[in-house]
Design an enzyme around this catalytic site. Structure first.
Site, PDB file in Angstrom:
ATOM      1  N   CYS A  93      22.322  10.785  61.275  1.00  0.00           N
ATOM      2  CA  CYS A  93      21.234   9.827  61.517  1.00  0.00           C
ATOM      3  C   CYS A  93      21.549   8.809  62.604  1.00  0.00           C
ATOM      4  O   CYS A  93      20.708   7.986  62.952  1.00  0.00           O
ATOM      5  CB  CYS A  93      20.842   9.133  60.224  1.00  0.00           C
ATOM      6  SG  CYS A  93      20.086  10.268  59.043  1.00  0.00           S
ATOM      7  N   HIS A 138      10.616  11.546  61.794  1.00  0.00           N
ATOM      8  CA  HIS A 138      10.165  11.736  60.421  1.00  0.00           C
ATOM      9  C   HIS A 138       8.644  11.641  60.368  1.00  0.00           C
ATOM     10  O   HIS A 138       8.020  11.007  61.205  1.00  0.00           O
ATOM     11  CB  HIS A 138      10.711  10.644  59.487  1.00  0.00           C
ATOM     12  CG  HIS A 138      12.170  10.696  59.264  1.00  0.00           C
ATOM     13  ND1 HIS A 138      12.787  11.639  58.475  1.00  0.00           N
ATOM     14  CD2 HIS A 138      13.159   9.894  59.728  1.00  0.00           C
ATOM     15  CE1 HIS A 138      14.086  11.410  58.463  1.00  0.00           C
ATOM     16  NE2 HIS A 138      14.347  10.363  59.223  1.00  0.00           N
ATOM     17  N   HIS A 170       3.807   7.526  66.349  1.00  0.00           N
ATOM     18  CA  HIS A 170       4.267   8.121  67.604  1.00  0.00           C
ATOM     19  C   HIS A 170       5.034   7.113  68.473  1.00  0.00           C
ATOM     20  O   HIS A 170       4.785   6.987  69.668  1.00  0.00           O
ATOM     21  CB  HIS A 170       3.109   8.758  68.361  1.00  0.00           C
ATOM     22  CG  HIS A 170       2.713  10.065  67.771  1.00  0.00           C
ATOM     23  ND1 HIS A 170       1.960  10.155  66.619  1.00  0.00           N
ATOM     24  CD2 HIS A 170       2.988  11.336  68.141  1.00  0.00           C
ATOM     25  CE1 HIS A 170       1.776  11.431  66.321  1.00  0.00           C
ATOM     26  NE2 HIS A 170       2.403  12.175  67.213  1.00  0.00           N
ATOM     27  N   GLU A 186      10.659   8.899  53.496  1.00  0.00           N
ATOM     28  CA  GLU A 186      11.243   9.351  54.752  1.00  0.00           C
ATOM     29  C   GLU A 186      11.105  10.871  54.866  1.00  0.00           C
ATOM     30  O   GLU A 186      10.947  11.414  55.951  1.00  0.00           O
ATOM     31  CB  GLU A 186      12.709   8.940  54.791  1.00  0.00           C
ATOM     32  CG  GLU A 186      13.410   9.250  56.080  1.00  0.00           C
ATOM     33  CD  GLU A 186      14.810   8.691  56.109  1.00  0.00           C
ATOM     34  OE1 GLU A 186      14.959   7.502  56.421  1.00  0.00           O
ATOM     35  OE2 GLU A 186      15.747   9.454  55.806  1.00  0.00           O
TER      36      GLU A 186
END
Length: 140
Positions: free
Chosen positions: A23, A29, A71, A129
């Site tokens: 990560c 996600h 986005h 998530e």
């Protein structure tokens, strides 16, 4: 106690600066925000009589919050070099800096505080998530 729940989703990228694992790399996600509001009693008069809150008002607030992150690349303030930020801006990419590490836990608390500041009677915010992993922030 009356409890209402709604949800909204957004797609974004993030990374965990200083993390020792996958990560630490930029990745994306499909985040889902679930918001619960509550009240001990219903509104007694007016057009919203018999309601905790108008579902339309609740859905709009949660949707607007989700849309503001949609986005985008989300990063913790101070974790990207100035040149990297400039490159994102030159490309026209949407970059959002937040004052916390962009984890599901911190998003849950941050979204809770945002919606509460709008005057909503927020009881809890859950941020997924992934479909199987979520974090929840609630009042005690």
């Amino acid at each position: 106690m009356y409890i209402l729940k709604t949800s909204a989703a957004f797609d974004s990228a993030h990374f965990l600066s200083g993390y020792n694992g996958k990560c630490a790399n930029l990745h994306g996600h499909h985040w889902v925000i679930e918001v619960e509001v509550s009240a001990d009693s219903l509104q007694a008069s007016g057009e919203k009589r018999g309601m905790v809150i108008d579902f339309g008002d609740l859905k709009k607030a949660v949707r607007n919050l989700a849309d503001s992150f949609d986005h985008a690349t989300i990063c913790e303030s101070g974790t990207l070099r100035d040149a990297t930020i400039a490159a994102f801006q030159d490309e026209g990419f949407k970059l959002i800096e937040v004052p916390y590490r962009p984890t599901a836990e911190n998003f849950a608390k941050g979204f809770f505080e945002n919606l509460t500041a709008q005057g909503l009677p927020v009881r809890s915010v859950t941020v997924y998530e992934t479909p199987d992993n979520c974090a929840r922030y609630e009042v005690e």
